[in-house]
Design a protein around this motif. Structure first.
Motif, mmCIF file in Angstrom:
data_model
loop_
_atom_site.group_PDB
_atom_site.id
_atom_site.type_symbol
_atom_site.label_atom_id
_atom_site.label_comp_id
_atom_site.label_asym_id
_atom_site.label_seq_id
_atom_site.Cartn_x
_atom_site.Cartn_y
_atom_site.Cartn_z
ATOM 1 N N GLY A 106 0.601 -1.223 0.064
ATOM 2 C CA GLY A 106 -0.040 0.030 0.008
ATOM 3 C C GLY A 106 0.725 1.428 0.062
ATOM 4 O O GLY A 106 0.438 2.255 -0.635
ATOM 5 N N ASP A 148 -2.981 -3.914 -6.474
ATOM 6 C CA ASP A 148 -2.094 -4.316 -4.773
ATOM 7 C C ASP A 148 -2.608 -5.570 -4.191
ATOM 8 O O ASP A 148 -3.924 -5.763 -3.943
ATOM 9 C CB ASP A 148 -2.140 -3.009 -4.091
ATOM 10 C CG ASP A 148 -1.941 -3.248 -2.563
ATOM 11 O OD1 ASP A 148 -1.990 -4.126 -2.026
ATOM 12 O OD2 ASP A 148 -1.947 -2.157 -1.691
ATOM 13 N N ARG A 185 -6.968 -2.498 12.080
ATOM 14 C CA ARG A 185 -7.236 -3.726 11.258
ATOM 15 C C ARG A 185 -7.320 -5.056 12.080
ATOM 16 O O ARG A 185 -6.592 -5.052 12.937
ATOM 17 C CB ARG A 185 -6.308 -3.768 9.976
ATOM 18 C CG ARG A 185 -6.936 -3.086 9.065
ATOM 19 C CD ARG A 185 -5.897 -3.241 7.714
ATOM 20 N NE ARG A 185 -5.543 -4.670 7.307
ATOM 21 C CZ ARG A 185 -4.795 -4.815 6.318
ATOM 22 N NH1 ARG A 185 -4.439 -3.970 5.704
ATOM 23 N NH2 ARG A 185 -4.578 -6.140 6.254
#
Ligand code: AP5
Ligand code: MG
Length: 222
Positions: free
Chosen positions: A49, A118, A162
């Protein structure tokens, strides 16, 4: 879509790649959108990223992260949301059909002809589904090579909330990467398509190597 491509190719001699993203309009010829695609692969926390954001700035690509698209799908309350969430929490691969359709839709909605994918593809099934639905072959694969120890350190200090950034899930993500994605990288390497970068270095150093790769790809019109 495949039949349509084959038919056009046989009648008019067009390459299927010229009809990568097709939109039918009242039975007229499909709108052509020829695109350039780079797969950006690397383990969890290798910096995919981070590096993609820099490539976007400097080289004008559009960045599509399969993980981000899946997280958006969960937030949007999609019918598959709970299943996707459960699989991501386990570090497992979400079914290709779902991931590829999200990528394809995002590509169709983006007014650009250069894409960084990605975290895609992650296994052979991803590749097969993508080729079947889009007929796209990547220009090359950018591979961010980074030891697990360094990736673990980065993921545990990321602090972006996350749910998969905990040590148990991280270990599962590493295993999936080793078992499903690395063989793909090796396959593309055997076709001479992989551009490998040492991603254990500081961000600016990693990007210096990446810049050389993309500058040379631009010169070659790849
Ligand atoms: P995804 O969201 O793609 O996660 P991932 O592959 O595990 O990778 P990350 O996003 O965690 O790391 P990154 O490589 O982008 O690194 P970043 O730049 O953020 O996928 C999540 C899940 O979705 C999967 O596990 C799977 O369940 C599902 N999924 C996704 N794609 C799928 C597919 N194709 N098919 C099926 N399922 C799929 O950097 C990490 C941290 O390190 C940041 O804090 C950053 O600031 C820092 N950092 C970056 N580079 C450096 C550097 N050079 N030096 C020091 N720090 C750095
Ligand atoms: Mg990422």
């Amino acid at each position: 879509m495949g039949n349509c491509c084959a038919l056009l190719k046989s009648i008019m001699g067009f390459a299927t790649e010229d009809f990568i993203i097709q939109e039918e309009h009242d039975g007229r010829l499909p709108k052509q959108k020829k695109v350039k695609v780079v797969f950006v692969l690397g383990g969890p926390g290798s910096g995919k990223g981070t590096v993609c954001a820099k490539i976007v700035e400097q080289f004008g690509y559009s960045h599509l992260s399969s993980g981000e698209l899946l997280r958006k799908e969960i937030k949007a309350g999609s019918e598959h949301g709970t299943m996707i969430q459960n699989m991501m929490n386990e570090g497992k691969l979400v079914p290709s059909d779902i991931t590829v359709r999200l990528i394809q839709k995002a590509m169709q909605e983006t007014d650009n002809d250069k894409f960084l994918l990605d975290g895609f593809p992650r296994d052979e099934e991803n590749v097969r589904t993508f080729e079947k639905l889009t007929r796209i072959e990547p220009d090359f694969i950018l591979f961010l090579d980074c030891p697990e120890e360094e990736m673990t350190k980065r993921l545990l200090s990321r602090n972006q909330g996350r749910e998969d950034d905990n040590i148990e899930t991280i270990k599962k993500r590493f295993r999936v990467f080793q078992e499903s994605t690395l063989p793909l990288v090796n396959y593309y390497a055997s076709k001479g398509k992989v551009r490998k970068v040492d991603a254990a270095r500081p961000v600016e150093d990693v990007f210096e190597s990446v810049k050389t790769i993309f500058s040379s790809a631009n010169e070659q019109g790849a």
